[in-house]
Write a protein that holds these residues in place. Structure first.
Motif, short mmCIF file in Angstrom:
data_model
loop_
_atom_site.label_atom_id
_atom_site.label_comp_id
_atom_site.label_asym_id
_atom_site.label_seq_id
_atom_site.Cartn_x
_atom_site.Cartn_y
_atom_site.Cartn_z
N PHE A 109 0.85 -1.19 0.00
CA PHE A 109 0.00 0.00 0.00
C PHE A 109 0.88 1.24 0.00
CE2 PHE A 109 -2.49 -3.40 1.70
CZ PHE A 109 -3.80 -3.16 1.29
N LEU A 110 0.32 2.35 -0.44
CA LEU A 110 1.01 3.63 -0.43
C LEU A 110 0.04 4.69 0.08
CD1 LEU A 110 3.28 5.65 -1.20
CD2 LEU A 110 2.30 5.69 -3.52
N ILE A 111 0.43 5.38 1.16
CA ILE A 111 -0.38 6.47 1.69
C ILE A 111 0.14 7.78 1.11
CG2 ILE A 111 -1.15 7.68 3.76
CD1 ILE A 111 -0.93 5.14 5.32
N LEU A 112 -0.73 8.47 0.40
CA LEU A 112 -0.37 9.70 -0.32
C LEU A 112 -0.67 10.91 0.57
CD1 LEU A 112 -2.08 8.53 -3.61
CD2 LEU A 112 0.40 8.71 -3.27
N HIS A 113 0.26 11.26 1.44
CA HIS A 113 0.06 12.39 2.34
C HIS A 113 0.23 13.73 1.61
CE1 HIS A 113 -0.41 10.49 6.26
NE2 HIS A 113 0.49 9.60 5.89
N ASN A 114 1.07 13.76 0.61
CA ASN A 114 1.38 15.01 -0.09
C ASN A 114 0.64 15.09 -1.41
OD1 ASN A 114 3.16 15.85 1.92
ND2 ASN A 114 4.90 14.80 0.96
N PRO A 115 0.46 16.31 -1.94
CA PRO A 115 -0.11 16.43 -3.28
C PRO A 115 0.90 15.95 -4.32
CG PRO A 115 0.57 18.58 -2.46
CD PRO A 115 0.72 17.62 -1.32
N PRO A 116 0.47 15.70 -5.56
CA PRO A 116 1.40 15.26 -6.60
C PRO A 116 2.49 16.31 -6.83
CG PRO A 116 -0.87 14.96 -7.30
CD PRO A 116 -0.92 15.76 -6.04
N PRO A 117 3.68 15.87 -7.24
CA PRO A 117 4.76 16.84 -7.50
C PRO A 117 4.43 17.73 -8.69
CG PRO A 117 5.37 14.64 -8.24
CD PRO A 117 4.09 14.49 -7.50
N ILE A 118 4.86 18.99 -8.61
CA ILE A 118 4.57 19.92 -9.70
C ILE A 118 5.70 19.97 -10.72
CG2 ILE A 118 3.06 21.36 -8.29
CD1 ILE A 118 5.37 23.31 -7.96
N PRO A 127 7.04 28.25 3.47
CA PRO A 127 6.17 29.13 2.69
C PRO A 127 4.81 28.53 2.37
CG PRO A 127 8.40 29.17 1.80
CD PRO A 127 8.37 28.08 2.84
N GLU A 128 4.77 27.21 2.09
CA GLU A 128 3.49 26.61 1.68
C GLU A 128 2.45 26.62 2.80
OE1 GLU A 128 6.25 23.06 2.62
OE2 GLU A 128 6.40 24.98 1.57
N LYS A 129 2.88 26.77 4.03
CA LYS A 129 1.94 26.79 5.15
C LYS A 129 1.34 28.18 5.38
CE LYS A 129 2.33 22.44 6.14
NZ LYS A 129 1.20 21.50 5.96
N GLY A 130 1.75 29.16 4.58
CA GLY A 130 1.12 30.48 4.65
C GLY A 130 1.69 31.42 5.68
N ILE A 131 2.91 31.16 6.15
CA ILE A 131 3.49 32.01 7.19
C ILE A 131 3.70 33.44 6.69
CG2 ILE A 131 5.84 31.28 6.60
CD1 ILE A 131 4.44 32.27 10.09
N SER A 173 -2.86 28.43 4.55
CA SER A 173 -2.02 27.66 3.64
C SER A 173 -2.00 28.25 2.23
CB SER A 173 -2.51 26.21 3.59
OG SER A 173 -2.39 25.61 4.86
N ASN A 174 -0.81 28.21 1.64
CA ASN A 174 -0.60 28.70 0.29
C ASN A 174 -1.36 27.82 -0.71
OD1 ASN A 174 0.90 28.59 -2.36
ND2 ASN A 174 2.03 30.24 -1.38
N SER A 175 -1.95 28.45 -1.74
CA SER A 175 -2.66 27.66 -2.76
C SER A 175 -2.05 27.85 -4.14
CB SER A 175 -4.13 28.07 -2.81
OG SER A 175 -4.27 29.39 -3.33
N GLN A 176 -0.96 28.59 -4.24
CA GLN A 176 -0.39 28.89 -5.55
C GLN A 176 0.33 27.68 -6.14
OE1 GLN A 176 1.82 32.70 -5.50
NE2 GLN A 176 0.91 33.02 -3.49
N TYR A 177 1.04 26.95 -5.30
CA TYR A 177 1.79 25.80 -5.78
C TYR A 177 1.70 24.62 -4.81
CZ TYR A 177 5.09 27.70 -2.38
OH TYR A 177 5.66 28.19 -1.24
N ASP A 211 -4.07 32.94 0.30
CA ASP A 211 -3.07 33.89 -0.20
C ASP A 211 -3.57 35.32 -0.15
OD1 ASP A 211 -1.38 31.65 -0.99
OD2 ASP A 211 -2.78 31.38 -2.64
N ASN A 212 -4.34 35.66 0.87
CA ASN A 212 -4.95 36.97 0.94
C ASN A 212 -4.91 37.47 2.38
OD1 ASN A 212 -6.88 39.13 1.09
ND2 ASN A 212 -7.76 38.43 -0.84
N ALA A 213 -3.99 38.39 2.65
CA ALA A 213 -3.82 38.88 4.02
C ALA A 213 -5.05 39.60 4.53
CB ALA A 213 -2.60 39.80 4.07
N GLU A 214 -5.74 40.31 3.64
CA GLU A 214 -6.94 41.05 4.05
C GLU A 214 -8.04 40.10 4.52
OE1 GLU A 214 -9.44 44.67 4.26
OE2 GLU A 214 -7.28 44.31 4.19
N THR A 215 -8.27 39.02 3.78
CA THR A 215 -9.33 38.09 4.19
C THR A 215 -8.94 37.34 5.46
OG1 THR A 215 -8.49 36.30 2.76
CG2 THR A 215 -10.16 37.79 1.84
N LEU A 216 -7.64 37.09 5.65
CA LEU A 216 -7.21 36.47 6.90
C LEU A 216 -7.48 37.41 8.07
CD1 LEU A 216 -5.87 34.28 8.58
CD2 LEU A 216 -3.63 35.20 7.91
#
Length: 373
Positions: free
Chosen positions: A90-99, A172-176, A247-251, A292-297
């Protein structure tokens, strides 16, 4: 024996991310039930992180090829290494596919003959498109919050402030960086009754070290040492009112977001990006915002403040969802049920069918008129 194969050459770190918590929690619950289970590391000897998990069985193998000699059920975590195993693995896919295109061949090859497990419906859909397989062939086994998060008592907030926690990795991907922008939005910056805290999770990596230095220089945010056990993280969360997950949604797209359910079990409201698997983490205490929107956060934080603390009944409801018992029940069901044929098997069967000799067509024998055949 159920063996979870951790990323070769890497120790299993404590307190740094969802795939680590998921793996350790699954092994802990399985062994509690009397089901033999272990974490398998490769190429590290005993210096593989086991010292941080004294209640978890570890096995260190010298090479990745040695995985092929393991008996029982083999479960690869994250990385789809094409290693032959005694039984279908079995393979548990914790991450999204590589870009990156250079990583695509590895991902496709390593998933060809594995039974696939995703951590959300979103992740299953994402991987099914990437691998060009039917989404129904990908199992979904949700992550969970350890029992201590729902059980941890919340001390009274006598600070007179609303306490906001960023508990994700410093990457970066966690939106810090979105959070850092938000600290300078006027509806946040001018509110002296708001406090912000981040942990050092991920500061062991080069980019995390840089981000940690940035945070320590910022006057509006306090940095605390990462919590390395579920119990200590639960204690930290119950000392806060809001947990942010911008969380970042760009990549990058969160395939689930374990911090979200841990926070809700702890009685916190959660402000999360409306992206990836994060909407599936809603236990009643999630407010979704544009990523990815500081105002909405900023306005999400204000909305959470206006909503007030999560009620005791809402916390109890949250604590009954995404439990480790539910997750392991589903995992064992997946292991027990027949799995669909993996793509590699289907392709091999089609190739064998194409190469098989054709049946010669029957000959028609003409019988002259007036004669008997």
């Amino acid at each position: 024996m159920i063996s979870f194969i951790w990323s070769p050459g890497n120790p299993l770190p404590a307190g740094t991310g969802g795939s680590e918590n998921y793996t350790v929690g699954q092994v802990r619950e399985l062994t509690r039930r009397g089901v033999p289970a272990q974490v398998v590391t490769v190429g590290l000897g005993t210096d593989d992180g086991r010292d941080d998990f004294v209640d978890i069985p570890f096995l260190s193998l010298p090479t990745l090829a040695a995985v092929g000699a393991l008996d029982g059920t083999v479960v690869f975590v994250n990385e789809p290494h094409p290693v032959p195993t005694r039984r279908p693995a079995f393979l548990i896919l914790h991450n999204p596919p590589p870009i990156r295109e250079q990583h695509r061949a590895f991902a496709i090859e390593g998933t060809r003959d594995r039974a696939l497990i995703a951590t959300s419906r979103y992740a299953a859909s994402l991987w099914s498109s990437y691998l060009d397989v039917d989404v129904s062939t990908i199992n979904v086994v949700y992550p969970f919050a350890e029992p201590c998060f729902a059980a941890q008592a919340r001390p009274d907030n006598r600070t007179g402030t609303t306490r906001v926690l960023f508990a994700g990795r410093l990457s970066p991907e966690k939106g810090i960086y979105t959070l850092l922008e938000t600290l300078h939005i006027d509806v946040i910056e001018q509110d002296v009754a708001l406090t912000f805290t981040a942990t050092t999770a991920g500061a062991d990596k080069p980019q995390g070290k840089i981000i940690e230095r940035l945070l320590r220089e910022h006057p509006a945010i306090t940095v605390v040492t990462t919590r390395r056990t579920p119990a200590s993280m639960a204690a930290l969360m119950t000392e806060h009112d809001i947990v942010v997950m911008p969380s970042n949604s760009q990549y990058w797209h969160e395939t689930f977001g374990i911090v979200s359910i841990e926070a809700q079990h702890s009685g916190c409201r959660v402000i999360a990006s409306d992206d990836g698997g994060l909407p599936e983490t809603d236990c009643g205490g999630v407010l979704l915002i544009a990523p990815d929107n500081a105002e909405t956060l900023a306005w999400g934080i204000r909305a959470a403040i206006d909503s007030g603390p999560l009620s005791l009944s809402a916390r109890r409801y949250a604590g009954m969802r995404f439990t480790v018992e539910q997750s392991v029940d589903t995992l064992l069901t997946v292991f027990a049920q027949p799995q669909p044929s993996p793509p590699a098997t289907i392709i091999r069967q089609l190739e064998e069918l194409i190469l098989a000799p054709s049946v010669e067509a029957a000959h028609t024998v003409r019988v002259p008129t007036g004669t008997t055949a």
